[in-house]
Design a protein around this motif. Structure first.
Motif, PDB file in Angstrom:
ATOM      1  N   UNK A 156      21.033 -24.191 107.721  1.00 32.48           N
ATOM      2  CA  UNK A 156      20.676 -24.384 108.868  1.00 32.48           C
ATOM      3  C   UNK A 156      19.245 -23.654 109.231  1.00 32.48           C
ATOM      4  N   UNK A 157      18.911 -22.796 108.280  1.00 32.79           N
ATOM      5  CA  UNK A 157      17.551 -21.985 108.602  1.00 32.79           C
ATOM      6  C   UNK A 157      16.486 -22.970 108.467  1.00 32.79           C
ATOM      7  N   UNK A 158      15.678 -22.873 109.183  1.00 35.67           N
ATOM      8  CA  UNK A 158      14.341 -23.842 109.543  1.00 35.67           C
ATOM      9  C   UNK A 158      13.146 -23.106 109.366  1.00 35.67           C
ATOM     10  N   UNK A 159      12.017 -23.682 108.514  1.00 39.35           N
ATOM     11  CA  UNK A 159      10.925 -23.023 108.517  1.00 39.35           C
ATOM     12  C   UNK A 159       9.650 -24.285 108.156  1.00 39.35           C
ATOM     13  N   UNK A 160       8.716 -23.676 108.149  1.00 40.96           N
ATOM     14  CA  UNK A 160       7.657 -24.741 107.861  1.00 40.96           C
ATOM     15  C   UNK A 160       6.809 -24.528 106.683  1.00 40.96           C
ATOM     16  N   UNK A 161       6.302 -25.492 106.056  1.00 42.15           N
ATOM     17  CA  UNK A 161       5.678 -25.546 104.509  1.00 42.15           C
ATOM     18  C   UNK A 161       4.492 -26.481 104.602  1.00 42.15           C
ATOM     19  N   UNK A 162       3.687 -26.124 103.637  1.00 40.05           N
ATOM     20  CA  UNK A 162       2.463 -26.717 103.592  1.00 40.05           C
ATOM     21  C   UNK A 162       2.177 -27.568 102.450  1.00 40.05           C
ATOM     22  N   UNK A 163       3.696 -27.836 101.871  1.00 40.76           N
ATOM     23  CA  UNK A 163       3.452 -28.675 100.588  1.00 40.76           C
ATOM     24  C   UNK A 163       4.862 -29.340 100.447  1.00 40.76           C
ATOM     25  N   UNK A 164       4.754 -30.521 100.117  1.00 43.18           N
ATOM     26  CA  UNK A 164       5.888 -31.515 100.024  1.00 43.18           C
ATOM     27  C   UNK A 164       5.737 -32.138  98.688  1.00 43.18           C
ATOM     28  N   UNK A 165       6.835 -31.843  97.805  1.00 44.76           N
ATOM     29  CA  UNK A 165       6.543 -32.675  96.303  1.00 44.76           C
ATOM     30  C   UNK A 165       6.886 -34.050  96.527  1.00 44.76           C
ATOM     31  N   UNK A 166       7.523 -34.775  97.525  1.00 45.81           N
ATOM     32  CA  UNK A 166       7.490 -36.000  97.600  1.00 45.81           C
ATOM     33  C   UNK A 166       6.383 -36.627  98.266  1.00 45.81           C
ATOM     34  N   UNK A 167       5.339 -36.102  98.431  1.00 49.05           N
ATOM     35  CA  UNK A 167       4.287 -36.683  99.255  1.00 49.05           C
ATOM     36  C   UNK A 167       3.212 -37.748  98.494  1.00 49.05           C
ATOM     37  N   UNK A 168       3.205 -37.617  97.119  1.00 47.14           N
ATOM     38  CA  UNK A 168       2.591 -38.472  96.290  1.00 47.14           C
ATOM     39  C   UNK A 168       3.066 -38.192  94.865  1.00 47.14           C
ATOM     40  N   UNK A 169       2.783 -39.307  94.083  1.00 43.61           N
ATOM     41  CA  UNK A 169       3.252 -39.120  92.609  1.00 43.61           C
ATOM     42  C   UNK A 169       2.619 -37.878  92.087  1.00 43.61           C
ATOM     43  N   UNK A 170       1.404 -37.651  92.340  1.00 41.55           N
ATOM     44  CA  UNK A 170       0.810 -36.635  91.758  1.00 41.55           C
ATOM     45  C   UNK A 170       1.218 -35.198  92.162  1.00 41.55           C
ATOM     46  N   UNK A 171       1.786 -35.154  93.542  1.00 40.03           N
ATOM     47  CA  UNK A 171       2.529 -33.969  94.157  1.00 40.03           C
ATOM     48  C   UNK A 171       3.655 -33.500  93.419  1.00 40.03           C
TER      49      UNK A 171
END
Length: 393
Positions: free
Chosen positions: A270-285
């Motif tokens: 349940x812990x919540x935080x904020x990140x600047x990267x999401x691996x599912x954003x693009x194929x390159x990611x």
């Protein structure tokens, strides 16, 4: 006297060897990183991200036909050493630009050296608010902590989660954690309509946090915001849950690393935080994330996924490649000052696309990046909400 052809050839070779070099064979880039001390956990993996990007770029022909030579300096998590490293890389190694340092505390002191020397510096994970506002040569491919934490609070409010009252606990001897816990979290939560207790300090090396946890439990807030690196945050979370706290635990970018899923254990649910990267954003990611984990495995480092600082490190090398090519950099030692100035000038108005985001612009010297609100759910790193990058207009 007539010299034989063989002697003429030998004499020519000797003369050529004796001539001063007019152009370097490599493009020298400095890299201030960390492999020991309290920043080792989040900082060491970023070095692999730098190395992957350099390897890829060199395999594709380098920068303007020359390979990158990455010259590294290890701070040992000591901000004073970041300044030493900057001076060494600039004066002794004659690098054209510097990637790093890792943290805000290190960057704050190293930037003064870069500004005096007129050398571009792109920190790795330095997200303290206003860090490069007065710098002429510091540019961040990192989103400001205040903006990302505000996005987290907005997502909590939009979802209708309990958020009337909150406590803040922070690691007092970590620069960015101290700043976030005392100057960032409280005013942002108050602006969001959340009643906040006085921030509670703990020390990085402290193993007994029972008194601080008991103080929080007595107030019984809806939220507890922790400002600390993953190891420190883990200690606080486990003590809070051990004493029976049932509310929501939140944090900003400081501990938003996929490794916390394992580090926090069941207590982190349940812990919540904020990140600047999401691996599912693009194929390159996704490809970067997979390649990164493969490289870490070779180095004996275990992680669950790339932290945004890892992705930003990788993108930072490609950003330098883009501006160096635009500036026509040759690496010629005789043009060192000229090319350093051209590199810095090429940052003005730049647009860049990478694994972190597409068509990234800079407001002042800060990149405008998307934000991803993460929730540990079912023992997994899941996306709760996302916010697009702000406009630079």
């Amino acid at each position: 006297m007539t010299l034989r052809p063989a002697l003429l050839a030998a004499a020519a070779a000797i003369a050529a060897f004796a001539l001063p070099a007019h152009a370097a064979d490599t493009i020298k880039i400095g890299n201030i990183g960390v492999t020991s001390g309290f920043l080792k956990g989040p900082g060491e993996p970023a070095l692999a991200a730098f190395d992957i990007a350099v390897e890829e770029i060199n395999a594709a022909g380098g920068i303007n036909g020359k390979p990158i030579e990455l010259i590294r300096f290890d701070t040992g998590s000591d901000p004073k050493q970041a300044a030493v490293g900057a001076r060494k890389l600039i004066q002794d190694d004659e690098v054209l630009a510097i990637l790093g340092p890792f943290s805000s505390g290190e960057t704050r002191v190293a930037l003064t050296v870069a500004d005096r020397a007129g050398v571009l510096m792109i920190p790795t994970a330095a997200s303290a608010p206003g860090l490069v506002d007065k710098s002429a040569y510091g540019w961040r491919l990192t989103e400001d902590e205040s903006k990302q934490f505000s996005r987290l609070l907005a997502a909590i409010k939009d979802a209708g989660l309990p958020a009337e009252t909150a406590a803040v606990i922070y690691v007092s001897d970590e620069v960015v954690s101290n700043t976030a816990g005392t100057k960032l979290y409280p005013p942002l939560m108050e602006a969001a309509g959340i009643e906040v207790m006085d921030p509670i300090p703990v020390q990085y090396k402290s193993f007994d946090m029972s008194a601080q946890a008991a103080q929080i439990l007595e107030a019984d807030p809806d939220l507890v915001a922790i400002a600390g690196l993953p190891d420190s945050a883990s200690k606080v979370i486990k003590e809070l849950r051990r004493q029976g706290f049932e509310g929501r635990i939140i944090g900003s970018q400081i501990f938003s690393d996929p490794v916390v899923v394992e580090l926090f254990g069941p207590e982190g649910e349940g812990t919540m935080m904020v990140a600047g990267f999401w691996k599912g954003r693009t194929e390159a990611s996704a490809a970067f994330d997979a390649r990164f984990l493969e490289e870490l495995d070779k180095r004996g480092i275990h992680k669950k996924g790339a932290h945004h600082s890892d992705a930003q490190a990788y993108d930072g090398v490609y950003l330098l490649k883009q501006i160096m090519e635009a500036a026509g950099v040759t690496g010629d030692p005789e043009k060192l000052e000229e090319e350093r100035a051209a590199i810095a000038a090429a940052m003005e108005g730049v647009r860049f696309s990478g694994v972190v985001g597409d068509d990234i612009c800079f407001a002042g010297h800060d990149a405008e990046l998307p934000g991803y609100v993460i929730e540990i759910k079912g023992g997994a790193w899941t996306k709760f909400a996302e916010a697009p990058a702000d406009s630079c207009e």
